[in-house]
Design an enzyme around this catalytic site. Structure first.
Site, PDB file in Angstrom:
ATOM      1  N   CYS A 289     -12.568  -7.983  13.924  1.00  0.00           N
ATOM      2  CA  CYS A 289     -11.378  -8.151  13.083  1.00  0.00           C
ATOM      3  C   CYS A 289     -11.583  -7.626  11.656  1.00  0.00           C
ATOM      4  CB  CYS A 289     -11.015  -9.631  13.041  1.00  0.00           C
ATOM      5  SG  CYS A 289      -9.586 -10.011  12.007  1.00  0.00           S
TER       6      CYS A 289
ATOM      7  N   CYS B  98      -5.049 -17.689  14.689  1.00  0.00           N
ATOM      8  CA  CYS B  98      -5.102 -16.716  15.779  1.00  0.00           C
ATOM      9  C   CYS B  98      -5.450 -17.467  17.051  1.00  0.00           C
ATOM     10  CB  CYS B  98      -6.167 -15.652  15.524  1.00  0.00           C
ATOM     11  SG  CYS B  98      -5.774 -14.470  14.228  1.00  0.00           S
TER      12      CYS B  98
ATOM     13  N   ARG C 268       0.821  -1.206   0.000  1.00  0.00           N
ATOM     14  CA  ARG C 268       0.000   0.000   0.000  1.00  0.00           C
ATOM     15  C   ARG C 268       0.859   1.261   0.000  1.00  0.00           C
ATOM     16  NH1 ARG C 268      -2.891  -0.928   4.374  1.00  0.00           N
ATOM     17  NH2 ARG C 268      -4.705  -1.693   3.247  1.00  0.00           N
ATOM     18  N   TYR C 269       1.872   1.298   0.843  1.00  0.00           N
ATOM     19  CA  TYR C 269       2.721   2.479   0.988  1.00  0.00           C
ATOM     20  C   TYR C 269       4.025   2.267   0.216  1.00  0.00           C
ATOM     21  CZ  TYR C 269      -0.504   3.343   4.858  1.00  0.00           C
ATOM     22  OH  TYR C 269      -1.622   3.534   5.621  1.00  0.00           O
TER      23      TYR C 269
ATOM     24  N   ASP D 115     -12.450  -0.048  11.500  1.00  0.00           N
ATOM     25  CA  ASP D 115     -12.553  -0.255  10.053  1.00  0.00           C
ATOM     26  C   ASP D 115     -13.994  -0.617   9.686  1.00  0.00           C
ATOM     27  OD1 ASP D 115      -9.846   0.197   9.716  1.00  0.00           O
ATOM     28  OD2 ASP D 115      -9.307  -1.923   9.846  1.00  0.00           O
TER      29      ASP D 115
ATOM     30  N   ARG E   9       7.120   0.156   2.198  1.00  0.00           N
ATOM     31  CA  ARG E   9       6.871  -0.937   3.129  1.00  0.00           C
ATOM     32  C   ARG E   9       5.728  -1.821   2.641  1.00  0.00           C
ATOM     33  NH1 ARG E   9       5.598   3.992   4.974  1.00  0.00           N
ATOM     34  NH2 ARG E   9       3.652   4.417   6.080  1.00  0.00           N
TER      35      ARG E   9
ATOM     36  N   LYS F 110      -3.782   5.420   6.215  1.00  0.00           N
ATOM     37  CA  LYS F 110      -4.165   5.984   7.510  1.00  0.00           C
ATOM     38  C   LYS F 110      -4.053   7.504   7.489  1.00  0.00           C
ATOM     39  CE  LYS F 110      -2.698   1.974  10.239  1.00  0.00           C
ATOM     40  NZ  LYS F 110      -2.151   1.167   9.111  1.00  0.00           N
TER      41      LYS F 110
ATOM     42  N   CYS G  46     -11.082 -12.125  17.266  1.00  0.00           N
ATOM     43  CA  CYS G  46     -11.653 -10.863  17.751  1.00  0.00           C
ATOM     44  C   CYS G  46     -12.845 -10.517  16.865  1.00  0.00           C
ATOM     45  CB  CYS G  46     -10.604  -9.755  17.701  1.00  0.00           C
ATOM     46  SG  CYS G  46      -9.123 -10.103  18.679  1.00  0.00           S
TER      47      CYS G  46
ATOM     48  N   ARG H 165     -10.042  -8.728   9.116  1.00  0.00           N
ATOM     49  CA  ARG H 165      -9.917  -9.835   8.161  1.00  0.00           C
ATOM     50  C   ARG H 165     -10.891 -10.974   8.468  1.00  0.00           C
ATOM     51  NH1 ARG H 165      -4.058  -8.861   9.150  1.00  0.00           N
ATOM     52  NH2 ARG H 165      -3.616  -7.114   7.764  1.00  0.00           N
TER      53      ARG H 165
ATOM     54  N   ASP I 205      -8.244   4.520   9.141  1.00  0.00           N
ATOM     55  CA  ASP I 205      -7.688   3.809   7.990  1.00  0.00           C
ATOM     56  C   ASP I 205      -8.743   3.867   6.896  1.00  0.00           C
ATOM     57  OD1 ASP I 205      -5.810   2.429   6.556  1.00  0.00           O
ATOM     58  OD2 ASP I 205      -5.571   0.820   8.019  1.00  0.00           O
TER      59      ASP I 205
END
Length: 347
Positions: free
Chosen positions: A99, A92, A79-80, A259, A83, A303, A96, A101, A296
């Site tokens: 989440c 996991c 994305r950036y 998100d 990085r 972000k 959560c 994802r 985000d």
């Protein structure tokens, strides 16, 4: 009996609704987190236990941050400019319920030797990539040997300067943080770790020891906290969390607006809630304990930090500001500085 059936039985819960939710968004909880729940609906419960509200949210995005679109090879998000985010694990310790994802819980993208080599080759061939964030799933649920093989492969790439690991393990499965693991990580410095704590109840003797073990190994620790309705959406809770994190040598890094992930709308707060919390905490807790409040942006736009507006007026020769007590103050400006400030501060 499934894990969900056993959990529901232990709390005398009606199971049919939970099964419907788990049929789409599976249930997983670590023994450690299960032991932190005090009562149904408490802040730990809301993060871990399926809620029928997850099935009522049809407006959210399956992939709010466009990670799949921004993946030049499977499981690697670019994305950036300098990085990448590399998804190296599926597992996991806990699912959560908020989440980003959730789309991958039931249908994860394949993690094979071929896809791993494709990601490594992409990083190797793109010399602009200096920073690699390992995520998943949770990379710390990989075997120590497998994790070391990934770190070693990245360290053989000269232009990769920084390695980061995104993990919730110190919070939800702290016993995984062993001296063997930290000794392995420390061989591949600089390695940074992005942790995830959302509520003071998550700070226990075990999680404190896990963070101490990591910090003693020379691994800088930061925490990304998600702002969650009914969990931590008030200044008292977050102020306590951020200050306690500092005592564990964990720097509060981000307070993240939810998100827009499908199945999570019941956690979402107005953006003004986060801004109000920052204003309430400013100068009442250490500056070290103040995170950046970020959104985000959907579609993979990245972000954006948000701060409470303290500027009341750009006047001739002075800037009128509101301090943390709500009082108006003047700050003298240099000759002609007003125009430059207006370009920065006025849309």
């Amino acid at each position: 009996m499934t894990a969900l059936d056993a959990f529901a039985h232990s709390w005398s819960l009606e199971i049919d609704g939970l099964r419907r939710v788990a049929g789409r968004y599976p249930f997983r909880i670590s023994r450690h987190i299960r032991g932190l729940i005090r009562s149904p609906g408490d802040p730990i419960w809301r993060q871990a236990v399926p809620d029928v509200a997850e099935l009522e949210d049809v407006a959210g995005y399956e992939d709010p941050l466009a990670e799949e679109r921004l993946s030049p090879v499977p499981n690697l998000v670019h994305r950036y400019p300098n990085r990448v985010l590399w998804l190296v694990a599926h597992e996991c310790a806990m699912y959560c319920r908020f989440c980003t994802r959730k789309r991958r819980w039931s249908a994860p993208a394949p993690l094979t030797g071929e896809t791993f080599e494709a990601g490594l080759r992409y990083i190797r061939e793109h010399r602009e990539i200096q920073d690699v964030l390992l995520s998943g799933g949770d990379p710390l649920l990989l075997s120590t040997a497998r994790l070391e093989s990934i770190l070693a492969a990245l360290r053989r790439i000269p232009h990769v300067r920084i390695i980061r690991i995104g993990t919730r393990v110190p919070c939800v499965l702290p016993k995984r943080i062993t001296s063997k693991l930290t000794e392995t990580l420390s061989r591949y410095q600089p390695v940074y770790m992005n942790l995830h704590f959302n509520h003071p109840l998550e700070i226990t003797d075990a999680s404190r020891q896990a963070c101490t073990t990591l910090a003693n190994a020379g691994i800088p620790l930061g925490s990304q906290t998600v702002l969650l309705r009914g969990v931590n959406d008030n200044p008292r809770v977050l102020g306590e969390l951020f200050q306690e994190l500092l005592t564990m040598r964990v720097r509060p890094y981000y307070l993240m607006q939810m998100d827009l992930t499908q199945g999570t709308a019941h956690f979402r707060t107005p953006i003004g809630t986060g801004l109000g919390i920052l204003r309430a905490l400013r100068n009442h807790i250490s500056g070290l304990a103040m995170p950046h409040f970020v959104v985000d942006l959907p579609g993979g736009q990245g972000k954006v930090p948000l701060v409470p507006n303290s500027v009341k007026e750009i006047a001739k020769g002075r800037l009128i500001l509101k301090d943390y007590r709500g009082e108006l103050c003047e700050y003298p400006l240099l000759d002609g500085e007003e125009k430059d400030l207006a370009d920065w501060l006025i849309p």
